[in-house]
Design an enzyme around this catalytic site. Structure first.
Site, PDB file in Angstrom:
ATOM      1  N   THR A 164       1.329  -1.075  -0.041  1.00 28.20           N
ATOM      2  CA  THR A 164       0.025   0.300  -0.102  1.00 28.20           C
ATOM      3  C   THR A 164       1.295   1.141  -0.120  1.00 28.20           C
ATOM      4  O   THR A 164       1.607   0.803   0.542  1.00 28.20           O
ATOM      5  CB  THR A 164      -0.638  -0.186   1.335  1.00 28.20           C
ATOM      6  OG1 THR A 164      -1.787  -1.496   1.334  1.00 28.20           O
ATOM      7  CG2 THR A 164      -1.730   1.104   1.328  1.00 28.20           C
ATOM      8  N   ARG A 192     -12.489  -8.736  -4.047  1.00 27.45           N
ATOM      9  CA  ARG A 192     -11.659  -8.396  -2.655  1.00 27.45           C
ATOM     10  C   ARG A 192     -11.713  -6.927  -2.080  1.00 27.45           C
ATOM     11  O   ARG A 192     -11.310  -6.470  -3.150  1.00 27.45           O
ATOM     12  CB  ARG A 192     -10.580  -9.373  -2.152  1.00 27.45           C
ATOM     13  CG  ARG A 192     -10.031  -9.277  -0.875  1.00 27.45           C
ATOM     14  CD  ARG A 192      -8.813  -7.762  -0.709  1.00 27.45           C
ATOM     15  NE  ARG A 192      -8.677  -7.993   0.594  1.00 27.45           N
ATOM     16  CZ  ARG A 192      -7.476  -6.856   1.213  1.00 27.45           C
ATOM     17  NH1 ARG A 192      -7.476  -6.011   0.460  1.00 27.45           N
ATOM     18  NH2 ARG A 192      -7.111  -7.074   2.294  1.00 27.45           N
ATOM     19  N   VAL A 193     -12.400  -6.570  -1.516  1.00 29.28           N
ATOM     20  CA  VAL A 193     -11.487  -5.064  -0.807  1.00 29.28           C
ATOM     21  C   VAL A 193     -11.289  -5.071   0.985  1.00 29.28           C
ATOM     22  O   VAL A 193     -11.597  -5.528   1.264  1.00 29.28           O
ATOM     23  CB  VAL A 193     -12.881  -4.222  -1.181  1.00 29.28           C
ATOM     24  CG1 VAL A 193     -13.097  -2.885  -0.424  1.00 29.28           C
ATOM     25  CG2 VAL A 193     -13.534  -3.964  -2.353  1.00 29.28           C
ATOM     26  N   ASP A 195      -8.485  -2.652   3.724  1.00 31.02           N
ATOM     27  CA  ASP A 195      -8.946  -1.589   4.469  1.00 31.02           C
ATOM     28  C   ASP A 195      -8.952  -0.331   3.699  1.00 31.02           C
ATOM     29  O   ASP A 195      -9.655   1.107   3.983  1.00 31.02           O
ATOM     30  CB  ASP A 195      -8.457  -1.678   5.965  1.00 31.02           C
ATOM     31  CG  ASP A 195      -7.062  -1.452   5.183  1.00 31.02           C
ATOM     32  OD1 ASP A 195      -5.990  -1.983   4.781  1.00 31.02           O
ATOM     33  OD2 ASP A 195      -5.828  -0.518   6.070  1.00 31.02           O
ATOM     34  N   GLY A 215      -0.823  -3.243   5.192  1.00 31.73           N
ATOM     35  CA  GLY A 215      -1.205  -4.142   5.730  1.00 31.73           C
ATOM     36  C   GLY A 215      -1.955  -5.164   5.646  1.00 31.73           C
ATOM     37  O   GLY A 215      -3.069  -5.100   4.691  1.00 31.73           O
TER      38      GLY A 215
END
Length: 295
Positions: A164, A192-193, A195, A215
């Site tokens: 990220t 998929r999603v 945070d 993470g």
């Protein structure tokens, strides 16, 4: 306020077996490029978005151009931003076909009454907003981090590897903002999603603190990590203590990652429980620093 500060990250999960010389140089370049804008009075949100867009475009991190495909061979990208001064936010999830997810998230905030657009709807919106398309995915994406052993010990390689980018900014007027962008975990299922595009889980900014997380997103979602930090700072807990407490909670659940945060006094926090986290910052006293493994 006359002081300003910035911190950015290129993802937790860094491993000592890999050389991050290119990322170190690039993160410093991004921070140095943002310094004159902040000195000239640029708004925190504008700087956060531009910094993240530069990280996306580099192809060095698992976000934007550096993303990898899901198990169906599709590049689905996520991003979010939040303006602490107004509480406004924008996000996209599972966005396909556009170069800068963070610019799409900014457009959602600026041009719609919504916070989050996902999937095909997000792509149609981004096209209508005139955002730059990818073109040929195989020629564009660099798959940064492929082959990097950044999964926790005892976890099957590929299942939870992650990356990220993000940035938190305090501007001269005391405004805070955060922006985050990701290609998600490697080998993720279609749709998929994590945070990153979920305000309160991976991205947060208010009048006291700005936060960007990195993470294994499932754990950050389950703890509402970014907002939890914000609420603890609001209750009077020191920034560093609150940030470390959030990461410790995630670690106790079996999660891996880190976060960056700035408060309205220019204090920073950047805890992580992986071997390393790529990050760089411009402190309120004007010092630029870059770290991968050191605390």
């Amino acid at each position: 306020m006359s002081r300003f500060a910035l911190i950015l990250h290129g993802g937790a999960g860094a491993r000592r077996s890999r050389d991050y010389a290119a990322e170190i140089v690039h993160m410093r370049e991004v921070v140095e490029a943002m310094r004159p804008q902040l000195a000239d009075g640029a708004a925190a949100l504008d700087v956060a978005v531009e910094a993240v867009e530069r990280l996306e475009a580099s192809g060095l991190y698992v976000a934007g151009r550096g993303a990898s495909p899901n198990t169906a061979g599709i590049y689905e990208l996520d991003a979010a931003l939040m303006d602490g001064a107004t509480g406004r936010a924008g996000a996209v999830a599972a966005l396909v076909g556009f170069r800068s997810p963070v610019r799409a998230a900014r457009a959602v905030m600026d041009r719609t009454p919504h916070v989050l657009l996902a999937g095909e709807g997000a792509a149609r919106f981004a096209e209508g907003a005139g955002l730059a398309p990818v073109g040929d995915p195989e020629a564009w994406f660099t798959r940064a981090g492929q082959g990097e052993d950044n999964h926790p010990p005892g976890v099957t390689a590929g299942a939870l590897q992650h990356g990220t980018v993000g940035c938190c900014v305090l501007d001269r007027d005391g405004r805070l903002a955060a922006a985050t962008s990701t290609g998600g975990v490697f080998g993720k299922l279609p749709g998929r999603v994590g945070d990153t595009p979920l305000v309160a889980a991976g991205t947060w900014a208010d009048g006291r603190v700005a936060v960007s997380c990195t993470g294994q997103g499932e754990f950050f979602i389950r703890t509402a990590a970014a907002a939890r930090l914000g609420f603890e700072v609001e209750s009077g807990r020191p920034l560093g203590e609150a940030a470390r407490g959030v990461i410790n909670r995630i670690g106790a659940m079996g999660g891996d990652g880190g976060l960056i945060a700035l408060d309205r006094d220019g204090n920073r926090a950047d805890p992580f429980n992986s071997q390393g986290m790529k990050r760089a910052w411009l402190s309120a006293d004007g010092e630029v620093s870059v770290r991968v493994f050191e605390g």
